[in-house]
Motif scaffolding. Sequence first.
Motif, PDB file in Angstrom:
ATOM      1  N   TYR A   1       1.341   1.632  17.463  1.00 19.06           N
ATOM      2  CA  TYR A   1       1.739   2.983  17.042  1.00 19.06           C
ATOM      3  C   TYR A   1       2.499   3.803  18.074  1.00 19.06           C
ATOM      4  CZ  TYR A   1      -1.172   2.316  12.974  1.00 19.06           C
ATOM      5  OH  TYR A   1      -1.705   1.822  11.832  1.00 19.06           O
TER       6      TYR A   1
ATOM      7  N   GLY B   1      -8.927  -2.171   4.241  1.00 15.45           N
ATOM      8  CA  GLY B   1      -7.917  -1.439   4.997  1.00 15.45           C
ATOM      9  C   GLY B   1      -7.907  -1.788   6.471  1.00 15.45           C
TER      10      GLY B   1
ATOM     11  N   THR C   1       0.861  -1.188   0.000  1.00 18.70           N
ATOM     12  CA  THR C   1       0.000   0.000   0.000  1.00 18.70           C
ATOM     13  C   THR C   1       0.897   1.238   0.000  1.00 18.70           C
ATOM     14  OG1 THR C   1      -0.127  -0.035   2.395  1.00 18.70           O
ATOM     15  CG2 THR C   1      -1.826  -1.249   1.231  1.00 18.70           C
TER      16      THR C   1
ATOM     17  N   GLY D   1      -8.214   0.183  10.654  1.00 18.67           N
ATOM     18  CA  GLY D   1      -9.160   1.025  11.373  1.00 18.67           C
ATOM     19  C   GLY D   1     -10.126   0.271  12.262  1.00 18.67           C
ATOM     20  N   LEU D   2      -9.825  -1.007  12.581  1.00 21.58           N
ATOM     21  CA  LEU D   2     -10.644  -1.665  13.609  1.00 21.58           C
ATOM     22  C   LEU D   2     -10.277  -1.017  14.938  1.00 21.58           C
ATOM     23  CD1 LEU D   2     -10.443  -5.478  12.693  1.00 21.58           C
ATOM     24  CD2 LEU D   2     -12.412  -3.948  12.429  1.00 21.58           C
TER      25      LEU D   2
ATOM     26  N   ARG E   1      -7.045   1.112  -5.685  1.00 17.83           N
ATOM     27  CA  ARG E   1      -7.429   1.812  -4.452  1.00 17.83           C
ATOM     28  C   ARG E   1      -8.370   2.958  -4.796  1.00 17.83           C
ATOM     29  NH1 ARG E   1      -3.755   3.536   0.736  1.00 17.83           N
ATOM     30  NH2 ARG E   1      -5.306   4.860   1.747  1.00 17.83           N
TER      31      ARG E   1
ATOM     32  N   PRO F   1      -5.448  -4.845   9.442  1.00 21.15           N
ATOM     33  CA  PRO F   1      -5.416  -4.218  10.768  1.00 21.15           C
ATOM     34  C   PRO F   1      -3.993  -4.040  11.276  1.00 21.15           C
ATOM     35  CG  PRO F   1      -6.261  -6.484  10.894  1.00 21.15           C
ATOM     36  CD  PRO F   1      -5.811  -6.257   9.490  1.00 21.15           C
ATOM     37  N   GLY F   2      -3.731  -2.900  11.885  1.00 20.87           N
ATOM     38  CA  GLY F   2      -2.454  -2.674  12.548  1.00 20.87           C
ATOM     39  C   GLY F   2      -2.699  -2.634  14.043  1.00 20.87           C
TER      40      GLY F   2
HETATM   41  C1  LIG Z   1      -2.330   2.564   8.377  1.00 21.65           C
HETATM   42  C2  LIG Z   1      -3.016   1.676   7.436  1.00 21.65           C
HETATM   43  C3  LIG Z   1      -3.601   0.482   7.905  1.00 21.65           C
HETATM   44  C4  LIG Z   1      -3.662   0.102   9.363  1.00 21.65           C
HETATM   45  O1  LIG Z   1      -4.574   0.890  10.073  1.00 21.65           O
HETATM   46  P1  LIG Z   1      -4.955   0.555  11.605  1.00 21.65           P
HETATM   47  O2  LIG Z   1      -5.800   1.692  12.028  1.00 21.65           O
HETATM   48  O3  LIG Z   1      -3.699   0.443  12.371  1.00 21.65           O
HETATM   49  O4  LIG Z   1      -5.716  -0.730  11.606  1.00 21.65           O
HETATM   50  C5  LIG Z   1      -4.135  -0.363   6.962  1.00 21.65           C
HETATM   51  N1  LIG Z   1      -4.139  -0.068   5.643  1.00 21.65           N
HETATM   52  C6  LIG Z   1      -3.606   1.078   5.173  1.00 21.65           C
HETATM   53  C7  LIG Z   1      -3.645   1.354   3.716  1.00 21.65           C
HETATM   54  C8  LIG Z   1      -3.035   1.977   6.053  1.00 21.65           C
HETATM   55  O5  LIG Z   1      -2.511   3.121   5.587  1.00 21.65           O
END
Ligand SMILES: *Cc1c(COP(=O)(O)O)cnc(C)c1O
Length: 454
Positions: free
Chosen positions: A417, A235, A112, A237-238, A159, A314-315
């Motif tokens: 993070y 993507g 990405t 954002g969980l 995207r 997810p991050g």
């Molecule tokens: C930062 C990012 C994520 C991870 O987001 P989280 O809020 O940590 O889950 C996933 N995909 C893309 C494209 C991102 O830029």
Amino acid sequence: MSTGDWPVLPVLPDAATDAVVTSGLLRELAYAFGGPFHFLLPDAFTANLRAMRQTLDAADVDGFLYYAKKANKAAVFVERAAAHGAGVDVASAAELREALGHGVRGEHLVVTGPAKDPALLRLAVTHGALIAVDALGELDAVITTALAGPVRPARVLLRVLPPVQPHSRFGLTEDELALALERCVEARQALRMEGFSFHLSGYALQPRADLAARLTELCLKARVAGLQADRLSIGGGLPVSYTDADSWHAFLATQCPAHYHAEKTFASGDFYPYHSPVSGARALAALLETRPDGADRTLARTLTEAGVTLLLEPGRALLDRAGATVFTVQGVKDRDGYQLLTVDGTSLSLSEQWFNSEYAPDPRLIPRRPDAPAGVFPASVGAATCLESDLLTWRKIAFPHRPRAGDLLLYPNTAGYQMDSNESPFHDLPLPPKVVVDRTDRPRPRWRLDRHFI
Ligand SMILES: *Cc1c(COP(=O)(O)O)cnc(C)c1O
């Protein structure tokens, strides 16, 4: 014990962190490293991964998880992703090499990020990684790279610029998307268009369900044109819950400048939502149960009926409870009605402090002497630097003991993070090392260094 008028934001209980604290290991490590350090709890990562997979299975949704590597630089999380057959979301050639080097298969990578450089594209195509294409020019670059190299077709997702976030700098507009689809059809010998992707800021579920449903329809249309279009990345954002609902709402309702060193002001909206009604795997379940706008069925059914595989990146949510950060109190100053602590590190190890915000969960004081008198002792936490604004916690935390030099201060749940996004050897201070604690179920937790110090 009452903390008087001081707002509190206790983290949710975590047995693994408690086990590390009670073992006495942290004091030994603080002595060994002579400075701040992070400890990582990779079993939490694995548990989060399992829970998300079980959620996909329970909803009968075909899905695949990519760990968004930018959330933490440690090797151990990539190793866990590899060991459990999960993918990794990378955005640079260095991250891609890291993931490959720690055992992730090339086809389990998604690339990405905007305007990927030629070296990154070459690596991605050669290793069969999925490339989330962010611009028309980039699509051309992927085609050129694939035609010039030994491996084809290149695997791409397109995207999409989210209609609800029209000012995002990422993704293709609707017009660009139409052109991109035409190009994908023309260039079928060079690339395989596998579907679409998006990443929304914020944590709301409905807009994610809405856009996923719209793109599912677009997959069906693209298939008519002869493209594969059978997967969709929604993507990251969980959301993650750091604290309970009552504490969070009380905190938002009461926090005011008097609660902060130098009367610093934070608006409620400046904070990450440290509590969410559903988080992690449960948020994923709720998302799959959401009915997209105007639809008569859930997102889960929308996806399965269209034969679309759900990809997630997810991050933060995979790193929930997967680590913490430990400082030693170096000095204590008395101010009017509170104390000002100086710890042996900097706010660069707590990234939220660099976004006009504050990492709000209460740090935990681990007194050097067990006989530390109990009470309510408000204190803010400053860094061992010469920057006026370098505070780890502006808020006056109502500590249950009077903080003293030599005490440890543990910032909980920092793996997502907080730890290393911003770290630099400021003042020539070394970067805090990372310690992997991979067995917390024994009286002496087992530990080792993560592979590197960055
Ligand atoms: C930062 C990012 C994520 C991870 O987001 P989280 O809020 O940590 O889950 C996933 N995909 C893309 C494209 C991102 O830029």
